[in-house]
Design a protein around this motif. Structure first.
Motif, short mmCIF file in Angstrom:
data_model
loop_
_atom_site.label_atom_id
_atom_site.label_comp_id
_atom_site.label_asym_id
_atom_site.label_seq_id
_atom_site.Cartn_x
_atom_site.Cartn_y
_atom_site.Cartn_z
N PHE A 1 0.84 -1.21 0.00
CA PHE A 1 0.00 0.00 0.00
C PHE A 1 0.87 1.26 0.00
O PHE A 1 0.60 2.23 -0.71
CB PHE A 1 -0.91 0.02 1.23
N HIS A 2 1.92 1.22 0.81
CA HIS A 2 2.82 2.36 0.94
C HIS A 2 3.52 2.67 -0.38
O HIS A 2 3.61 3.83 -0.80
CB HIS A 2 3.84 2.05 2.04
N GLU A 3 4.00 1.62 -1.05
CA GLU A 3 4.69 1.83 -2.33
C GLU A 3 3.73 2.34 -3.41
O GLU A 3 4.09 3.19 -4.22
CB GLU A 3 5.35 0.52 -2.79
N LEU A 4 2.51 1.82 -3.40
CA LEU A 4 1.52 2.26 -4.38
C LEU A 4 1.13 3.72 -4.13
O LEU A 4 0.89 4.49 -5.07
CB LEU A 4 0.29 1.36 -4.32
N ALA A 5 1.10 4.13 -2.85
CA ALA A 5 0.79 5.52 -2.52
C ALA A 5 1.81 6.47 -3.11
O ALA A 5 1.47 7.59 -3.53
CB ALA A 5 0.73 5.69 -1.00
N LYS A 6 3.07 6.04 -3.18
CA LYS A 6 4.11 6.89 -3.79
C LYS A 6 3.80 7.16 -5.26
O LYS A 6 4.03 8.27 -5.76
CB LYS A 6 5.48 6.21 -3.67
N VAL A 7 3.27 6.15 -5.94
CA VAL A 7 2.94 6.33 -7.36
C VAL A 7 1.80 7.34 -7.50
O VAL A 7 1.86 8.25 -8.34
CB VAL A 7 2.52 4.98 -8.00
N TYR A 8 0.77 7.19 -6.66
CA TYR A 8 -0.35 8.14 -6.72
C TYR A 8 0.11 9.55 -6.40
O TYR A 8 -0.39 10.54 -6.97
CB TYR A 8 -1.47 7.71 -5.77
N THR A 9 1.06 9.68 -5.48
CA THR A 9 1.61 11.01 -5.17
C THR A 9 2.28 11.60 -6.40
O THR A 9 2.09 12.77 -6.73
CB THR A 9 2.62 10.92 -4.02
#
Length: 741
Positions: free
Chosen positions: A306-314
């Protein structure tokens, strides 16, 4: 082992060989065959019971490596039961080690540490403190401490384990390689990159010689070395290593296994660093889905996805989705981890940067402060991880115009990066750029130029030209424009333009401002045709973005009006300036709108004056005069340019008496404000002299000539004094620059 049939021993060893290479399923199959043959034996002996105990523990290890924790614990319990029946403290201790490892992987760190500590007590009594078995326990306990970010305790136990392994096995054993890898991980936490790389390379050499290239252990070392290459921004090298690791994992464990998801996440990180956000999102989502299938929703590895995917959305500016995923991962980590951890600090840091981007500065400050507090607790002051959050906090302070605090943060970051990464590093370059931004905002242009040039020197050597370089060229162009160094300004702005034109315009961050600044530089250099071309390009881009008649478009009309006026295109000038006026009248609520409006009326009046449209010029001057009287009063300095303009219009119409009625109050205001010696007085006196001459009022004309002579004499002295002061200031600036260098 003498009473164990040779065929059984051979099968058991094949299971070990498969396990070492990471073929856990086939290893388990062989171990199970050994168990089945033991169970089919009519006569049980202690030797067979011991073998059954060991094999059950080995089967547990295969499940553990595949993150099948329930099955791992079941077989561990079977082994523990046999060890207790045999009253074998060493085997019982090994069971505690295995159970501790599983609990640690589940995030149950306190229970895991308790199991390892119990194991150490048993082993110390059974075999003493210099034995290969207790070395394994020290290593396992160190893993638990490492996962909790208790780095001092982890290092102490890793070193104990390595010392024993070197003593018993020497430098070329797989167990020694395991120690090298773990100590390399420790060096990473301390930002000792070169030391870490040395450890990983030692481990890789051993594993390749002992296991060959097709081994999960080898793949894991490729990952670790790749992480270092990524940190050094050597993205192609990192990608090559990650792909090599992925191919090994796919061959050994297949596609839907945790080990493969680790490679997917790493490769996704490289894609994101390369600006390939869609590819990054796709591969990280693949990793997330596999982990959800393997572990369910409430798991540390799922939280990491989830944390790594959040970086992409950022990166994609989808901040709501990014915040949702960060908070989702944070809740899992807070629930499963027993104390503050680096993972929790990273989430706080990333949330802080999102809030900063959204200009929610209070929330950003709260998140970043939490991140720094945790990092300082776990890592101490001298850490690149801490430096990352200092830099983010510095940018926040910059946005709040707290420049001294921002510089304090940036200087701490610069010190750490120079110490750990050296001067020729992209992260070091980045902080020079941030410091340059502060100096630029404080109008300390010489210091700003020096910082930006240091950034460019490193960036161009290591990475070449990109949009960030274009941005710095643009900033330097604006600084040189402020310094009236027009050739340097145009050079920098053109370099920025060349880079941006090679990029899809939707990714160009400031083409409009760039064209406008180039236009202004050409305008001030009197290259009016080039200025016109640049400003028309800017307007074209603005009108593509929006049809709204906003102030940005208005400012573009304003500059075009000034350029057309200089080119003698008065009709086009009036057209542009009138459009700007119509827009400006909509924004009278702005604090500086009245002042801008006064200047605009004055400018339009001057264009009408150039066209000999005297009535229109007078109309604009009186509009400006009324605004000035209402805001500043009739005897303010601000009204003097209007009196001068009106006087010039009357003079051009040969209405000399009316012109004098405008010049006279202007001169009185100058006398009152400046005395009888000031540059502005020269112009008005000369205008009045001409009027008196035209009216044959010779005595008054002579009085004006006397005033002109007095002012000219005084102004020569003043000019010399000013020149001397300028020379002294230049000398001081040169000394300051030498000190900075």
């Amino acid at each position: 082992m003498d009473v164990i049939p040779k065929e059984l021993r051979k099968l058991y060893q094949k299971g070990h060989d498969d396990f070492k290479k990471g073929y856990f399923k086939t290893a388990r199959s062989k171990y199970q065959q050994v168990l089945d043959r033991i169970h089919s034996t009519i006569k049980n002996t202690r030797i067979l019971d011991e073998l059954q105990c060991d094999v059950s523990l080995d089967i547990s290890a295969t499940y553990r490596q595949q993150h099948c924790y329930s099955e791992a614990l079941d077989y561990c319990s079977q082994s523990e039961e046999l060890a207790r029946m045999l009253k074998d403290d060493l085997r019982l201790a090994n069971c505690l080690d295995s159970r501790g490892k599983v609990k640690g992987m589940k995030g149950l760190f306190k229970d895991a540490a308790d199991d390892y500590l119990k194991s150490i007590k048993l082993k110390l009594l059974a075999i003493g403190d210099n034995n290969i078995y207790i070395a394994d326990t020290y290593h396992g306990l160190a893993d638990i401490y490492y996962w909790q970010d208790k780095y001092n305790e982890a290092q102490e136990n890793y070193e104990k384990s390595l010392k024993i392994r070197l003593d018993k096995f020497g430098d070329g054993h797989l167990k020694t390689a395991d120690s090298y890898c773990s100590i390399g991980d420790m060096y990473i936490t301390k930002d000792k990159i070169d030391n870490a790389l040395l450890m990983y390379e030692k481990a890789l050499k051993i594993r390749l010689s002992q296991q060959g290239s097709k081994s999960l252990a080898v793949a894991n070392v490729y990952d670790s070395i790749g992480d270092i290459k990524q940190q050094q921004n050597k993205l192609e090298d990192a990608m090559s290593l990650f792909e090599k690791s992925l191919n090994i994992k796919l061959e050994i464990v297949g596609q839907h296994q945790f080990e493969v998801t680790e490679s997917y996440v790493r490769i996704g990180g490289i894609y994101l660093s390369q600006g390939k956000d869609r590819e990054s999102q796709n591969i990280i989502e693949k990793a997330r889905d596999i982990r959800l299938e393997l572990f369910g929703n409430h798991n540390l590895y799922v939280a990491d996805a989830f944390h790594e995917l959040a970086k992409v959305y950022t990166y994609q500016n989808n901040f709501e989705e990014a915040k949702f995923l960060h908070e989702k991962s944070l809740n899992i980590w807070l629930d499963l981890l027993e104390r503050n951890s680096i993972e929790i600090a990273k989430v706080y840091h990333n949330l802080g940067t999102i809030y900063y981007t959204e200009e929610e500065y209070e929330k950003a400050n709260s998140m970043l402060t939490k991140a720094i507090e945790i990092k300082l607790e776990l890592l101490g002051h001298e850490s690149l991880n801490v430096a990352e959050s200092y830099q983010a906090l510095g940018r926040l302070y910059t946005s709040l115009s707290k420049f001294d605090k921002a510089l304090e943060m940036y200087n701490m970051v610069l010190t750490l990066r120079l110490k750990f990464l050296g001067a020729t590093n992209l992260l070091t370059a980045q902080i020079y750029c941030d410091i340059g931004d502060i100096h630029s905002k404080q109008s300390r242009f010489i210091d700003a130029i020096l910082m930006y040039e240091r950034y460019l020197c490193i960036q161009l050597e290591l990475k070449g030209e990109d949009l960030q370089v274009a941005k710095v060229y643009h900033i330097l162009g604006k600084i040189y424009l402020d310094l009236d160094q027009l050739d340097d300004s145009i050079s920098m702005l053109k370099k920025s333009l060349v880079i941006q034109q090679e990029v899809d315009t939707k990714h160009a961050f400031s083409l409009i401002d760039l064209y406008l600044n180039l236009g202004m530089a050409y305008y001030r250099k009197e290259g009016y045709n080039d200025a016109l071309s640049m400003c028309q390009e800017a307007l074209s881009f603005r009108l593509k973005e929006t049809n709204d008649q906003n102030l940005d478009i208005g400012n573009n009309y304003h500059i075009l009006g000034l350029i057309h006026n200089e080119l003698g295109n008065y009709d086009q000038a009036i057209n542009m300036l009138s459009k700007y006026l119509n827009i400006k009248l909509q924004y009278l609520g702005e604090d500086d709108a009245i002042d801008d409006l006064i200047r605009l009326y004055n400018t339009i009046a001057y264009v009408y004056y150039n066209q000999d449209k005297h009535d229109d010029a007078m109309s604009m001057y009186y509009e400006a005069k009324n605004l000035i009287v209402n805001k500043f009063g009739e005897e303010s300095l601000e009204i003097c340019p209007i009196y001068e303009g009106l006087g010039n219009v009357y003079f051009k119409q040969e209405q000399y008496e009316e012109a004098l009625l405008m010049y006279e109050p202007c001169l009185e205001i100058y006398f009152e404000k400046y005395g009888k010696r000031h540059p502005e007085i020269l112009y008005v006196c000369d205008c009045m002299r001409e009027c008196y001459s035209k009216l044959d009022r010779d005595q008054e004309a002579l009085e004006m000539i006397s005033l002109l002579k007095i002012n000219e004499s005084d102004l020569e002295v003043l000019a010399k004094e000013e020149a001397k002061e300028e020379d002294e200031e230049e000398e001081e600036e040169e000394k300051d620059q030498e000190e900075v260098q």
